[in-house]
Design an enzyme around this catalytic site. Structure first.
Site, PDB file in Angstrom:
ATOM      1  N   ASP A  36      43.390  37.647  59.809  1.00  0.00           N
ATOM      2  CA  ASP A  36      42.085  39.386  59.478  1.00  0.00           C
ATOM      3  C   ASP A  36      42.247  39.713  58.648  1.00  0.00           C
ATOM      4  O   ASP A  36      43.013  38.239  58.136  1.00  0.00           O
ATOM      5  CB  ASP A  36      42.920  40.830  60.164  1.00  0.00           C
ATOM      6  CG  ASP A  36      44.317  41.218  60.121  1.00  0.00           C
ATOM      7  OD1 ASP A  36      44.211  40.516  58.975  1.00  0.00           O
ATOM      8  OD2 ASP A  36      45.496  40.968  60.346  1.00  0.00           O
ATOM      9  N   LYS A  58      38.452  43.613  60.862  1.00  0.00           N
ATOM     10  CA  LYS A  58      37.561  44.971  60.764  1.00  0.00           C
ATOM     11  C   LYS A  58      36.170  44.257  60.940  1.00  0.00           C
ATOM     12  O   LYS A  58      36.650  43.334  59.676  1.00  0.00           O
ATOM     13  CB  LYS A  58      37.424  45.337  60.233  1.00  0.00           C
ATOM     14  CG  LYS A  58      37.720  46.855  60.157  1.00  0.00           C
ATOM     15  CD  LYS A  58      37.553  48.423  59.229  1.00  0.00           C
ATOM     16  CE  LYS A  58      38.447  48.874  59.463  1.00  0.00           C
ATOM     17  NZ  LYS A  58      39.025  49.944  58.490  1.00  0.00           N
ATOM     18  N   MET A 173      48.555  51.919  52.595  1.00  0.00           N
ATOM     19  CA  MET A 173      47.693  52.258  53.415  1.00  0.00           C
ATOM     20  C   MET A 173      47.405  54.368  53.177  1.00  0.00           C
ATOM     21  O   MET A 173      47.045  54.786  54.407  1.00  0.00           O
ATOM     22  CB  MET A 173      47.795  52.354  55.303  1.00  0.00           C
ATOM     23  CG  MET A 173      47.974  50.439  55.591  1.00  0.00           C
ATOM     24  SD  MET A 173      48.736  50.543  56.904  1.00  0.00           S
ATOM     25  CE  MET A 173      50.404  51.386  57.381  1.00  0.00           C
TER      26      MET A 173
HETATM   27  N1  SAH Z   1      52.444  43.640  55.876  1.00  0.00           N
HETATM   28  C1  SAH Z   1      51.126  44.274  54.848  1.00  0.00           C
HETATM   29  C2  SAH Z   1      51.544  44.996  54.823  1.00  0.00           C
HETATM   30  C3  SAH Z   1      50.383  45.984  56.255  1.00  0.00           C
HETATM   31  S1  SAH Z   1      49.085  47.337  56.319  1.00  0.00           S
HETATM   32  C4  SAH Z   1      52.400  43.400  53.858  1.00  0.00           C
HETATM   33  O1  SAH Z   1      53.516  43.252  54.440  1.00  0.00           O
HETATM   34  O2  SAH Z   1      52.021  44.034  52.732  1.00  0.00           O
HETATM   35  C5  SAH Z   1      47.802  47.566  55.217  1.00  0.00           C
HETATM   36  C6  SAH Z   1      47.931  47.680  54.034  1.00  0.00           C
HETATM   37  O3  SAH Z   1      48.716  46.922  52.416  1.00  0.00           O
HETATM   38  C7  SAH Z   1      46.357  48.301  53.316  1.00  0.00           C
HETATM   39  O4  SAH Z   1      46.631  48.985  53.181  1.00  0.00           O
HETATM   40  C8  SAH Z   1      47.299  48.048  51.967  1.00  0.00           C
HETATM   41  O5  SAH Z   1      47.874  49.162  51.161  1.00  0.00           O
HETATM   42  C9  SAH Z   1      47.955  47.082  51.510  1.00  0.00           C
HETATM   43  N2  SAH Z   1      47.964  45.892  51.311  1.00  0.00           N
HETATM   44  C10 SAH Z   1      48.015  44.746  52.262  1.00  0.00           C
HETATM   45  N3  SAH Z   1      47.498  43.968  51.279  1.00  0.00           N
HETATM   46  C11 SAH Z   1      47.224  43.772  49.716  1.00  0.00           C
HETATM   47  C12 SAH Z   1      46.115  43.245  48.437  1.00  0.00           C
HETATM   48  N4  SAH Z   1      46.283  42.550  48.402  1.00  0.00           N
HETATM   49  N5  SAH Z   1      46.093  44.613  47.651  1.00  0.00           N
HETATM   50  C13 SAH Z   1      46.752  45.911  47.269  1.00  0.00           C
HETATM   51  N6  SAH Z   1      46.560  46.505  48.454  1.00  0.00           N
HETATM   52  C14 SAH Z   1      47.130  45.842  49.894  1.00  0.00           C
END
Ligand code: SAH
Length: 521
Positions: A36, A58, A173
């Site tokens: 994704d 998306k 998020m």
């Molecule tokens: N499993 C992921 C999180 C998934 S939830 C992890 O461990 O990072 C998705 C959220 O992660 C997004 O809405 C944002 O808040 C954050 N996120 C993921 N990658 C990001 C990035 N490169 N920069 C900023 N926020 C990020």
């Protein structure tokens, strides 16, 4: 039925080098990759050539595949006997719904691995110069969802206890709910002047950071139209950013750099761009191949069959060396036939390529162009000597002409040819149209002409217009001349005709070399 299985892999936060060794192995092994938008597409280049890709993020119409359908898809593919790699942004267990995916697999008795990843909640702050803990400021950190589920309210989180007990709070998020989050934290006792940072697209080329306090950050974020995905960090550690910010200091931070040279030659330049903090975008417009004209091949084979007659073998490029040996091997010939010849390499890389094959070139002129080479050779050349010059079909003929003038008998043979590479260019085209490519590198005249041709073939009638939005970097004067002839103006110019020098030139501030030798200025 084959033995299908699923790898549930944390792809890391975006920087394609922030994946685990195990995760990368799973990408290499996969028959199908399901991914994704938070998993970097740059990781996909490690896949098997015939691996199938399924995007479940998306789409432009905001439609998204439902989680149950993704679970089902993974199970179905594995039941068909496929090796499936499910790439998820960050770590799959941190708000990654890996539990739901694994559950269905377990129910069907399908084998799976959960391969952890570097979570954005810790890595993204780090890339913004914010360590989530620090002895002087906090000894605890919480990763909290900032997402309001339709059937839940914020009260499902114990805000009062969180606010009291936890030092650093990292919200994922949470951009859409930032205002409520800040209000809630103040209500629960966090001081209004508590520092807050938002980092969006952390570890990607578009990384951006905004800082403020619980009191004013929401307004700032709104004013800047700062959008998700972003990590929200609340805590004293945010102050450290002022001192510790590091990635923004890299000379190519935030810059996408197009690499047009042949894929087999691109790695040195892409590595250097990466080290300088830029994002290399590979778009090879050249492909190398053995000579296709039968006469050229016959001439090469004749020369190789009679190597013992040469007094000199002059190699002018790494590719020249590679293709020379490739053909030698194909013909089952032995390089010892060259024993009598003196070996010459133009430039250190060519010398290295010879050394890798156990051959030491005896002359290595400091000047990397043919002119310099000739000057160095001059005292030792004699009329009647025989020189072998393995080259490319488009090599410049300065050297053989001059050698012949001196009475040297030159056998100039094509060992390879450059042809136009036609790769899938949709992504690059889109980036160029959006101004998302900041610098274009040209490492030979044919990279320039071929880029124009490749873009035309991709349906772009006016390549010049498209390229003018980017800065142009050239490896040497001949390349720059070609670029100028086609209407481009040069911003960066290598001091020496090497890839390392080209990369270094990109770090020079400003448009210092804009008008180098440009007749229009
Ligand atoms: N499993 C992921 C999180 C998934 S939830 C992890 O461990 O990072 C998705 C959220 O992660 C997004 O809405 C944002 O808040 C954050 N996120 C993921 N990658 C990001 C990035 N490169 N920069 C900023 N926020 C990020």
């Amino acid at each position: 039925m084959g033995t299908g299985r699923v790898y549930l892999v944390g792809a890391g936060p975006g920087d394609p080098k922030l994946i685990t060794v195990r995760g990368l192995e799973a990408i290499r092994k996969a028959d199908v990759i399901v991914y994704d938008r938070l998993a970097s597409p740059r990781l996909l280049k490690h896949r098997k050539p015939d691996a199938e890709l399924v995007f479940v993020g998306k789409l432009p119409d905001k439609h998204m595949m439902k989680q149950e359908d993704i679970n089902r898809l993974l199970a179905d593919l594995a039941l068909q006997g496929k090796v499936v790699t499910r790439l998820k942004g960050g770590d799959p267990s941190v708000f990654g719904r890996v539990g739901e995916e694994a559950e269905l697999l377990a129910e069907h008795g399908i084998a799976y691995d959960i391969i952890p990843g570097i979570t954005s909640s810790i890595a993204v702050p780090a890339y913004a110069g914010i360590p989530v803990t620090h002895r002087d400021f906090t000894s605890s950190v919480a990763i909290v969802t900032g997402h309001e589920y339709p059937n839940k309210t914020y009260s499902s989180l114990d805000w009062e206890h969180l606010a009291k007990a936890i030092g650093t709070m990292v919200f994922l998020m949470g951009v859409a709910n930032l205002e409520q989050i800040c209000r809630e934290l103040i209500r629960c006792g966090k001081p209004p002047h508590m520092p807050v940072a938002l980092v969006r697209w952390g570890t990607w080329t578009d990384q951006a950071t905004i800082t403020g306090t619980l009191e004013d950050i929401a307004a700032k974020v709104k004013a800047a139209n700062f959008q998700s995905p972003a990590v929200i960090i609340v805590g004293e550690v945010v102050k450290l950013r002022e001192k510790l910010a590091w990635i923004e200091k890299k000379p190519l931070f935030g810059r996408r750099v197009l690499v047009t040279r042949a894929r087999c030659q691109a790695s040195e330049l892409t590595e250097l761009i990466d080290e300088l903090g830029g994002e290399p975008v590979e778009f090879p417009v050249i492909r190398l191949q053995p000579p296709s004209r039968p006469e050229a091949l016959a001439a090469l084979d004749a020369a190789l069959a009679d190597l013992a007659r040469f007094d000199w073998a002059i190699f002018t490029s790494v590719n020249g060396v590679e293709y020379f040996f490739r053909r030698l091997r194909e013909l089952r010939l032995d390089v010892r036939a060259l024993a009598k010849a003196r070996l010459v390499a133009v430039g250190p890389k060519t010398a290295e390529a010879l050394e890798q094959r156990g051959l030491v070139a005896e002359l290595l002129p400091g000047d990397f162009r043919a002119e310099g080479l000739l000057e160095a050779l001059l005292p030792q050349l004699a009329a009647g000597q025989r020189a072998l010059l393995p080259t490319a079909d488009i090599a410049r003929d300065y050297l053989p002409v001059k050698l012949r003038e001196l009475g040297v008998e030159v056998s100039e043979v094509d060992v390879y040819e450059n042809v136009l590479a036609l790769e899938d260019g949709d992504e690059v085209l889109e980036l160029l149209r959006q101004g998302g490519i900041h610098i274009i590198t040209f490492t030979s005249s044919s990279t320039v002409t071929n880029l124009f041709e490749a873009l035309r073939r991709l349906g772009e009638p006016e390549p010049l217009q498209l390229l003018q939005g980017a800065q142009i970097a050239c490896i040497g004067p001949k390349t720059a001349e070609t670029a100028r002839r086609l209407g481009l103006s040069i911003t960066y110019m290598a001091e020496e005709a090497t890839v390392a020098s080209l990369a270094e030139s990109l770090t020079w501030p400003g448009r210092k070399h804009e008008s180098v030798g440009d007749p229009n200025h």
